[in-house]
Design an enzyme around this catalytic site. Sequence first.
Site, PDB file in Angstrom:
ATOM      1  N   LYS A  86       0.993  -1.366   0.118  1.00 28.93           N
ATOM      2  CA  LYS A  86      -0.122   0.028   0.112  1.00 28.93           C
ATOM      3  C   LYS A  86       0.900   1.298   0.043  1.00 28.93           C
ATOM      4  O   LYS A  86       2.145   1.209   0.123  1.00 28.93           O
ATOM      5  CB  LYS A  86      -0.985  -0.166   1.215  1.00 28.93           C
ATOM      6  CG  LYS A  86      -1.853  -1.368   1.106  1.00 28.93           C
ATOM      7  CD  LYS A  86      -2.707  -1.254   2.436  1.00 28.93           C
ATOM      8  CE  LYS A  86      -3.660  -2.437   2.239  1.00 28.93           C
ATOM      9  NZ  LYS A  86      -4.448  -2.332   3.505  1.00 28.93           N
TER      10      LYS A  86
ATOM     11  N   TYR B 298     -12.039  -3.069  -3.189  1.00 29.42           N
ATOM     12  CA  TYR B 298     -12.665  -3.073  -2.071  1.00 29.42           C
ATOM     13  C   TYR B 298     -14.324  -2.940  -1.881  1.00 29.42           C
ATOM     14  O   TYR B 298     -14.844  -2.505  -0.807  1.00 29.42           O
ATOM     15  CB  TYR B 298     -11.886  -1.948  -1.021  1.00 29.42           C
ATOM     16  CG  TYR B 298     -10.756  -2.258  -0.411  1.00 29.42           C
ATOM     17  CD1 TYR B 298     -10.477  -3.425   0.446  1.00 29.42           C
ATOM     18  CD2 TYR B 298      -9.394  -1.304  -0.483  1.00 29.42           C
ATOM     19  CE1 TYR B 298      -9.291  -3.651   0.744  1.00 29.42           C
ATOM     20  CE2 TYR B 298      -8.237  -1.774  -0.121  1.00 29.42           C
ATOM     21  CZ  TYR B 298      -8.384  -2.782   0.608  1.00 29.42           C
ATOM     22  OH  TYR B 298      -6.940  -3.230   1.145  1.00 29.42           O
TER      23      TYR B 298
ATOM     24  N   PHE C 151     -15.340   3.277   7.383  1.00 27.13           N
ATOM     25  CA  PHE C 151     -14.111   3.542   6.984  1.00 27.13           C
ATOM     26  C   PHE C 151     -13.795   3.544   5.528  1.00 27.13           C
ATOM     27  O   PHE C 151     -12.596   3.887   4.864  1.00 27.13           O
ATOM     28  CB  PHE C 151     -13.063   2.602   7.570  1.00 27.13           C
ATOM     29  CG  PHE C 151     -13.435   1.055   7.267  1.00 27.13           C
ATOM     30  CD1 PHE C 151     -12.853   0.644   6.360  1.00 27.13           C
ATOM     31  CD2 PHE C 151     -14.171   0.323   8.174  1.00 27.13           C
ATOM     32  CE1 PHE C 151     -13.049  -0.885   5.973  1.00 27.13           C
ATOM     33  CE2 PHE C 151     -14.506  -0.901   7.572  1.00 27.13           C
ATOM     34  CZ  PHE C 151     -13.800  -1.547   6.629  1.00 27.13           C
TER      35      PHE C 151
ATOM     36  N   ARG D 271      -1.283 -14.434   4.288  1.00 22.00           N
ATOM     37  CA  ARG D 271      -2.178 -13.721   5.307  1.00 22.00           C
ATOM     38  C   ARG D 271      -1.308 -13.942   6.798  1.00 22.00           C
ATOM     39  O   ARG D 271      -1.524 -12.834   7.754  1.00 22.00           O
ATOM     40  CB  ARG D 271      -3.396 -14.510   5.494  1.00 22.00           C
ATOM     41  CG  ARG D 271      -4.203 -14.219   4.387  1.00 22.00           C
ATOM     42  CD  ARG D 271      -5.098 -13.063   4.194  1.00 22.00           C
ATOM     43  NE  ARG D 271      -5.895 -12.374   5.246  1.00 22.00           N
ATOM     44  CZ  ARG D 271      -6.542 -11.227   5.304  1.00 22.00           C
ATOM     45  NH1 ARG D 271      -6.505 -10.514   3.929  1.00 22.00           N
ATOM     46  NH2 ARG D 271      -7.307 -11.075   6.313  1.00 22.00           N
TER      47      ARG D 271
ATOM     48  N   THR E 170      -5.464  -7.658  10.742  1.00 21.48           N
ATOM     49  CA  THR E 170      -5.806  -6.472   9.836  1.00 21.48           C
ATOM     50  C   THR E 170      -5.310  -5.055  10.948  1.00 21.48           C
ATOM     51  O   THR E 170      -4.640  -4.164  10.275  1.00 21.48           O
ATOM     52  CB  THR E 170      -7.181  -6.401   9.847  1.00 21.48           C
ATOM     53  OG1 THR E 170      -7.819  -7.428   9.126  1.00 21.48           O
ATOM     54  CG2 THR E 170      -7.558  -5.070   9.017  1.00 21.48           C
TER      55      THR E 170
ATOM     56  N   ARG F 267       2.671  -6.677   9.583  1.00 25.81           N
ATOM     57  CA  ARG F 267       2.042  -5.704  10.406  1.00 25.81           C
ATOM     58  C   ARG F 267       2.589  -5.363  11.837  1.00 25.81           C
ATOM     59  O   ARG F 267       2.617  -4.397  12.486  1.00 25.81           O
ATOM     60  CB  ARG F 267       0.456  -5.693  10.279  1.00 25.81           C
ATOM     61  CG  ARG F 267      -0.152  -5.695   8.884  1.00 25.81           C
ATOM     62  CD  ARG F 267      -1.531  -6.114   8.602  1.00 25.81           C
ATOM     63  NE  ARG F 267      -2.005  -5.694   7.461  1.00 25.81           N
ATOM     64  CZ  ARG F 267      -3.205  -6.183   7.080  1.00 25.81           C
ATOM     65  NH1 ARG F 267      -3.848  -7.417   7.616  1.00 25.81           N
ATOM     66  NH2 ARG F 267      -3.672  -6.046   5.741  1.00 25.81           N
TER      67      ARG F 267
ATOM     68  N   ASN G 107      -1.939  -0.046   7.207  1.00 26.61           N
ATOM     69  CA  ASN G 107      -1.310  -1.286   7.449  1.00 26.61           C
ATOM     70  C   ASN G 107      -0.487  -1.969   6.621  1.00 26.61           C
ATOM     71  O   ASN G 107      -0.484  -3.220   6.643  1.00 26.61           O
ATOM     72  CB  ASN G 107      -2.581  -2.312   8.147  1.00 26.61           C
ATOM     73  CG  ASN G 107      -3.672  -2.555   7.238  1.00 26.61           C
ATOM     74  OD1 ASN G 107      -3.485  -2.028   5.789  1.00 26.61           O
ATOM     75  ND2 ASN G 107      -4.592  -3.332   7.711  1.00 26.61           N
TER      76      ASN G 107
ATOM     77  N   HIS H 230      -1.780  -5.639   1.600  1.00 28.23           N
ATOM     78  CA  HIS H 230      -3.085  -6.341   1.267  1.00 28.23           C
ATOM     79  C   HIS H 230      -2.756  -7.747   0.648  1.00 28.23           C
ATOM     80  O   HIS H 230      -1.720  -7.854   0.119  1.00 28.23           O
ATOM     81  CB  HIS H 230      -3.808  -5.642   0.193  1.00 28.23           C
ATOM     82  CG  HIS H 230      -4.979  -6.462  -0.234  1.00 28.23           C
ATOM     83  ND1 HIS H 230      -6.194  -6.610   0.465  1.00 28.23           N
ATOM     84  CD2 HIS H 230      -4.873  -7.514  -1.383  1.00 28.23           C
ATOM     85  CE1 HIS H 230      -6.994  -7.405  -0.639  1.00 28.23           C
ATOM     86  NE2 HIS H 230      -6.257  -8.169  -1.391  1.00 28.23           N
TER      87      HIS H 230
ATOM     88  N   GLU I 299      -9.131 -10.747  -7.841  1.00 25.85           N
ATOM     89  CA  GLU I 299      -7.969  -9.610  -7.360  1.00 25.85           C
ATOM     90  C   GLU I 299      -7.008  -9.852  -8.712  1.00 25.85           C
ATOM     91  O   GLU I 299      -6.598  -8.703  -9.060  1.00 25.85           O
ATOM     92  CB  GLU I 299      -7.671  -9.510  -5.973  1.00 25.85           C
ATOM     93  CG  GLU I 299      -8.892  -9.179  -5.178  1.00 25.85           C
ATOM     94  CD  GLU I 299      -8.349  -9.593  -3.608  1.00 25.85           C
ATOM     95  OE1 GLU I 299      -7.164  -9.966  -3.355  1.00 25.85           O
ATOM     96  OE2 GLU I 299      -9.105  -9.122  -2.703  1.00 25.85           O
TER      97      GLU I 299
HETATM   98  P1  DAT Z   1      -7.410  -7.001   5.597  1.00 28.90           P
HETATM   99  O1  DAT Z   1      -6.728  -6.100   4.886  1.00 28.90           O
HETATM  100  O2  DAT Z   1      -6.517  -7.709   6.713  1.00 28.90           O
HETATM  101  O3  DAT Z   1      -7.904  -8.112   4.612  1.00 28.90           O
HETATM  102  P2  DAT Z   1     -10.366  -6.380   5.676  1.00 28.90           P
HETATM  103  O4  DAT Z   1     -10.426  -6.909   4.364  1.00 28.90           O
HETATM  104  O5  DAT Z   1     -11.329  -6.550   6.790  1.00 28.90           O
HETATM  105  O6  DAT Z   1      -8.701  -6.325   6.154  1.00 28.90           O
HETATM  106  O7  DAT Z   1     -10.265  -4.860   5.314  1.00 28.90           O
HETATM  107  C1  DAT Z   1      -9.526  -4.254   4.171  1.00 28.90           C
HETATM  108  C2  DAT Z   1      -8.814  -3.129   4.637  1.00 28.90           C
HETATM  109  O8  DAT Z   1      -9.729  -1.839   5.230  1.00 28.90           O
HETATM  110  C3  DAT Z   1      -8.137  -3.064   5.628  1.00 28.90           C
HETATM  111  O9  DAT Z   1      -6.570  -3.534   5.588  1.00 28.90           O
HETATM  112  C4  DAT Z   1      -7.859  -1.750   6.364  1.00 28.90           C
HETATM  113  C5  DAT Z   1      -9.190  -1.056   6.246  1.00 28.90           C
HETATM  114  N1  DAT Z   1     -10.066  -1.218   7.331  1.00 28.90           N
HETATM  115  C6  DAT Z   1     -10.688  -2.481   7.807  1.00 28.90           C
HETATM  116  N2  DAT Z   1     -11.504  -2.377   8.694  1.00 28.90           N
HETATM  117  C7  DAT Z   1     -11.245  -1.039   9.012  1.00 28.90           C
HETATM  118  C8  DAT Z   1     -11.462  -0.178  10.540  1.00 28.90           C
HETATM  119  N3  DAT Z   1     -12.509  -0.694  11.305  1.00 28.90           N
HETATM  120  N4  DAT Z   1     -11.110   1.036  10.421  1.00 28.90           N
HETATM  121  C9  DAT Z   1     -10.395   1.712   9.497  1.00 28.90           C
HETATM  122  N5  DAT Z   1      -9.909   0.920   8.690  1.00 28.90           N
HETATM  123  C10 DAT Z   1     -10.383  -0.389   8.366  1.00 28.90           C
HETATM  124 MG    MG Z   2      -9.363  -8.218   3.075  1.00 29.40          MG
END
Ligand code: DAT
Ligand code: MG
Length: 150
Positions: free
Chosen positions: A10, A50, A58, A86, A92, A103, A113, A116, A127
């Site tokens: 990212k 996304y 968010f 992962r 996350t 992370r 973070n 991805h 993807e």
């Molecule tokens: P991951 O990236 O571990 O697959 P995810 O798919 O649940 O996690 O979410 C995608 C991204 O969105 C994550 O890397 C950061 C952002 N995100 C997720 N939950 C969030 C939250 N509660 N507040 C802020 N950003 C968030």
């Molecule tokens: Mg995800």
Amino acid sequence: MMERTFVMLKPDAVQRGLMGEILGRIEAKGHRPLAIKFMRIPKELAECHYAEHKGKPFFNGLIEYMTSGPVLVMVWEGENAIASMRAMMGATNPQNAAMGTIRGDLAQQTGRNLIHGSDGPESAKREIELFFNDYEILSWKRTSDPWFLE
Ligand code: DAT
Ligand code: MG
């Protein structure tokens, strides 16, 4: 099982000069890069990537962050590559991510973070197809492969 997964460094990983550090970890684990592209993600592509988070509080901040600078998008292949990536990434929320993970070691906050990685076979396929054309994905072997998997 041999798998392919989609990985993205990212904008914070790029801006903080952590590309080498993170790529080094994935390489050292024994996975094989099949495609690597440095790009700025258009807003529409970030929203599509996304899409599962559309409508969440968010979401707008996430899209702003993901489009704020260049990213490195990649396809990696390896033994259980999806779960393995992962596990290397960690939780996350970096505050919950174990030390030893990308992370956990290098990040502070969910909204910054660093990385991805696809969360399953369907999302990996979706993807990879979203970011790459077939001809950009190379099939190749490393001479070191037998030193990882007999
Ligand atoms: P991951 O990236 O571990 O697959 P995810 O798919 O649940 O996690 O979410 C995608 C991204 O969105 C994550 O890397 C950061 C952002 N995100 C997720 N939950 C969030 C939250 N509660 N507040 C802020 N950003 C968030
Ligand atoms: Mg995800």
